[in-house]
Motif scaffolding. Structure first.
Motif, PDB file in Angstrom:
ATOM      1  N   THR A 187       0.850  -1.193   0.000  1.00  0.00           N
ATOM      2  CA  THR A 187       0.000   0.000   0.000  1.00  0.00           C
ATOM      3  C   THR A 187       0.882   1.237   0.000  1.00  0.00           C
ATOM      4  O   THR A 187       1.889   1.292   0.708  1.00  0.00           O
ATOM      5  N   LEU A 188       0.506   2.228  -0.786  1.00  0.00           N
ATOM      6  CA  LEU A 188       1.216   3.505  -0.812  1.00  0.00           C
ATOM      7  C   LEU A 188       0.531   4.461   0.163  1.00  0.00           C
ATOM      8  O   LEU A 188      -0.678   4.694   0.062  1.00  0.00           O
ATOM      9  N   PHE A 189       1.304   5.003   1.094  1.00  0.00           N
ATOM     10  CA  PHE A 189       0.811   5.968   2.077  1.00  0.00           C
ATOM     11  C   PHE A 189       1.467   7.316   1.813  1.00  0.00           C
ATOM     12  O   PHE A 189       2.686   7.396   1.607  1.00  0.00           O
ATOM     13  N   MET A 190       0.663   8.372   1.849  1.00  0.00           N
ATOM     14  CA  MET A 190       1.225   9.706   1.655  1.00  0.00           C
ATOM     15  C   MET A 190       0.443  10.728   2.464  1.00  0.00           C
ATOM     16  O   MET A 190      -0.789  10.767   2.413  1.00  0.00           O
ATOM     17  N   GLY A 191       1.149  11.558   3.210  1.00  0.00           N
ATOM     18  CA  GLY A 191       0.533  12.703   3.866  1.00  0.00           C
ATOM     19  C   GLY A 191       0.293  13.789   2.836  1.00  0.00           C
ATOM     20  O   GLY A 191       1.222  14.182   2.129  1.00  0.00           O
ATOM     21  N   VAL A 192      -0.947  14.278   2.754  1.00  0.00           N
ATOM     22  CA  VAL A 192      -1.293  15.196   1.661  1.00  0.00           C
ATOM     23  C   VAL A 192      -1.773  16.562   2.146  1.00  0.00           C
ATOM     24  O   VAL A 192      -2.238  17.367   1.343  1.00  0.00           O
ATOM     25  N   GLY A 193      -1.673  16.841   3.455  1.00  0.00           N
ATOM     26  CA  GLY A 193      -2.031  18.168   3.942  1.00  0.00           C
ATOM     27  C   GLY A 193      -3.434  18.583   3.535  1.00  0.00           C
ATOM     28  O   GLY A 193      -4.404  17.885   3.784  1.00  0.00           O
ATOM     29  N   GLY A 194      -3.526  19.727   2.832  1.00  0.00           N
ATOM     30  CA  GLY A 194      -4.829  20.258   2.427  1.00  0.00           C
ATOM     31  C   GLY A 194      -5.301  19.813   1.056  1.00  0.00           C
ATOM     32  O   GLY A 194      -6.252  20.394   0.521  1.00  0.00           O
ATOM     33  N   ALA A 195      -4.676  18.780   0.484  1.00  0.00           N
ATOM     34  CA  ALA A 195      -5.040  18.359  -0.876  1.00  0.00           C
ATOM     35  C   ALA A 195      -6.476  17.862  -0.963  1.00  0.00           C
ATOM     36  O   ALA A 195      -7.126  17.999  -2.004  1.00  0.00           O
ATOM     37  N   ILE A 196      -6.988  17.277   0.121  1.00  0.00           N
ATOM     38  CA  ILE A 196      -8.371  16.782   0.097  1.00  0.00           C
ATOM     39  C   ILE A 196      -9.337  17.951  -0.104  1.00  0.00           C
ATOM     40  O   ILE A 196     -10.324  17.833  -0.844  1.00  0.00           O
ATOM     41  N   GLU A 197      -9.039  19.096   0.527  1.00  0.00           N
ATOM     42  CA  GLU A 197      -9.874  20.287   0.322  1.00  0.00           C
ATOM     43  C   GLU A 197      -9.820  20.755  -1.132  1.00  0.00           C
ATOM     44  O   GLU A 197     -10.826  21.211  -1.679  1.00  0.00           O
TER      45      GLU A 197
END
Length: 253
Positions: A187-197
């Motif tokens: 599985t690839l895990f990545m912290g994306v900060g405000g990208a979901i917004e």
């Protein structure tokens, strides 16, 4: 996992960056999924705020330096690398790397989990991604959870995602990944900060010209004055970079 440019590292305030481009990372991700394995890929998208925080919080610094890739998400990191005479090739915006992941996931008909933001926002982001990438199977959960919330972690595990994008903000998003990734396979895990917004449409990216001129941070400040407090860290960060350069020079005189 073992990645392909292990020796090609650039140190900025003791954060070890991979000297990669967006194209390099697309290749690395494709290679990761094209090889059957049980290990995961952990990507940290580090901007100057994250670097400065890590510089003053050693446990977080050690955590992110154990990631498979630490990429320069911000022109401030690239400029610092140039000041330190170890230039990074280019900045790799986290939002663009996430888009690349979604392109790959759509082509390979993979599964994506979004963890972060408010419930209504992450649901809207899920809907928008479903519309734009019809071959992706996607699920989501809001980011207002504790690090040790095993119920949510088990739900994500049961979904068997190929990608988990965690948008809780630093340091929590990387701490969540470090705590839970052992329960997943390939599985690839990545912290994306405000990208979901951004994917939800509640936040906008800068116009293309400002992105090309590396002025996206100015656009963010203009549309959200609440960021001005966060921007105060930038001069402290630059001072620390200049100080570290002078210390390096003294050591080699």
């Amino acid at each position: 996992m073992t990645h392909i440019n292990e020796k090609n590292k650039v140190d900025v305030l003791s954060v070890s960056f991979d000297n990669v481009t967006l194209f390099d990372m697309q290749h690395n991700i494709n290679q990761f999924f094209n090889t059957q394995q049980h290990q995961n890929m952990f990507i940290v998208t580090a901007n100057p705020e994250i670097v400065y925080y890590a510089f003053h919080h050693k446990s977080y610094q050690q955590l992110i330096n154990k990631a498979d890739f630490v990429i320069p998400d911000g022109i401030g990191v690239v400029l610092a690398s140039r000041i330190l005479k170890t230039p990074l090739k280019d900045r790799v915006p986290g939002i663009e790397l996430m888009e690349s992941c979604l392109d790959i996931a759509n082509y390979k008909q993979q599964k994506v989990f979004l963890l972060g933001a408010e419930d209504s926002i992450v649901q809207q982001a899920q809907h928008n991604i479903e519309q734009q990438y019809p071959n992706i199977e996607i699920a989501s959960h809001h980011g207002y959870i504790e690090l040790d919330d095993e119920i949510v972690a088990k739900r994500i595990q049961d979904f068997q995602p190929d990608y988990v994008f965690v948008g809780m903000g630093y340091p929590k998003q990387e701490q969540w990944i470090a705590k839970h990734q052992h329960a997943f396979n390939q599985t690839l895990f990545m912290g994306v900060g405000g990208a979901i917004e951004v994917f939800s449409g509640t936040k906008k990216r800068a116009p293309m010209l400002m992105r090309r001129l590396n002025l996206e941070w100015v656009y963010r400040l203009l549309i959200d004055w609440k960021r001005i407090g966060r921007m105060a860290v930038i001069p402290k960060y630059l001072f620390s970079v200049l100080k570290s350069q002078n210390m390096f020079k003294r050591k080699h005189v």
